[in-house]
Design a protein around this motif. Sequence first.
Motif: not given
Length: 137
Positions: A83-91
């Motif tokens: 059920v895990g994971g990750a979130d990434m934000k970029t600019n």
Amino acid sequence: MRRAIAAISVVALAGCAASGVQVKEEQLAQFEPGKTTVQDVVASIGKPSNQMLLPDGSRVLVYSYAQVQTRPETFIPIVGAFVGGADMKTNSATLTFDRAGLLKTVSASSGATGTGMGLSSGASAPDRVPDQPRQAP
């Protein structure tokens, strides 16, 4: 109790990572085409992530930034693998300069991507990138 709080803090911090130079739109707004120089930008924002010298003598500065936050459930033994994971934000900010070193154009982009494992693939919840990951229809 203190040990539990310390352990939770360590796990929370272990799930964060950032790389590059974050540039906000407000910072870019201060630069004027035809007036701002390469040196002005570097003095204001810092060294770029990437710099290109083009065949015509013009120059491009690129500032890239990425921040990754591992989802807390990833750290749950055994269950986290499903059920895990990750979130990434970029600019990213790209500034182009003419041969004389004067600003020609400024462009910026931003993005958000989520990754999931097992059951969390395609699931959305608060603070997660909605509908990520997903399969194309």
